[in-house]
Enzyme design. Sequence first.
Site, PDB file in Angstrom:
ATOM      1  N   CYS A  45      37.288  11.921 -58.513  1.00 36.70           N
ATOM      2  CA  CYS A  45      36.429  11.076 -58.225  1.00 36.70           C
ATOM      3  C   CYS A  45      35.310  12.232 -57.498  1.00 36.70           C
ATOM      4  CB  CYS A  45      36.349  10.136 -56.937  1.00 36.70           C
ATOM      5  SG  CYS A  45      36.512   8.722 -58.091  1.00 36.70           S
TER       6      CYS A  45
HETATM    7  C1  BEZ Z   1      40.630  10.031 -59.053  1.00 40.52           C
HETATM    8  O1  BEZ Z   1      39.553   9.673 -58.990  1.00 40.52           O
HETATM    9  O2  BEZ Z   1      40.907  11.230 -59.030  1.00 40.52           O
HETATM   10  C2  BEZ Z   1      41.730   8.658 -59.237  1.00 40.52           C
HETATM   11  C3  BEZ Z   1      41.307   7.463 -58.078  1.00 40.52           C
HETATM   12  C4  BEZ Z   1      41.867   6.331 -58.478  1.00 40.52           C
HETATM   13  C5  BEZ Z   1      43.210   6.799 -59.771  1.00 40.52           C
HETATM   14  C6  BEZ Z   1      43.524   7.421 -60.070  1.00 40.52           C
HETATM   15  C7  BEZ Z   1      42.412   9.081 -60.739  1.00 40.52           C
END
Ligand code: BEZ
Length: 211
Positions: A45
């Site tokens: 994200c």
């Molecule tokens: C991420 O944004 O890196 C992420 C969020 C939830 C689960 C796996 C990755």
Amino acid sequence: MAIRLGDIAPDFTAQTTEGTINFHEWLGDSWGMLFSHPADYTPVCTTELGRTAQLKNKFAEKNVKVLAVSVDDLDSHNGWINDINETQNTSVNFPIIADSDRNVASLYDMIHPNADNTLTVRSVFIIGPDKKVKLTLTYPASTGRNFDELLRVIDSLQLTANYSVATPADWKDGEDVVVAPAIPTEDIPERFPKGHKVIKPYLRTTPQPNK
Ligand code: BEZ
């Protein structure tokens, strides 16, 4: 219930990092891209929001306002934005909804319980100036979205909203397009004066009409 293409995008009022927003009012006559993030302070994200900030002008050139959703509160978002700016070499310049009550996530069916009970998946909703949903995409948390593809699909949506054409596989802005099946071949010269090719009676191409 799942949101389908052609539905009116559900309206809401939400707290964001740029103040309280009423979604439809905030959209005004623009196109919109509403997209969800599983949670703050997560690696994928962080890169996605950084990329969105870097591309803000490209979205704006296409008259698209971008609005992110994450199910954490404003304090968390504001702290995270500092990290995004620092690590992604940018400055977050668009609102992020603080959806801790999951109101927007529920309205847009962004929580898929068999994937995760509390975090959202990576949803994308592209909304036209008529407030209708033009495109939906769903990615799992583990796969970051391709923002070049989001810009590309916006080009296609905006073109096909204005001309009786469709865009073929892997089409990019500036390339030939397909004449809509509803247009009889004999009407093509008048409708598409830049020329056309009849490859099959049902497969007719023409240069992109707005270039
Ligand atoms: C991420 O944004 O890196 C992420 C969020 C939830 C689960 C796996 C990755």
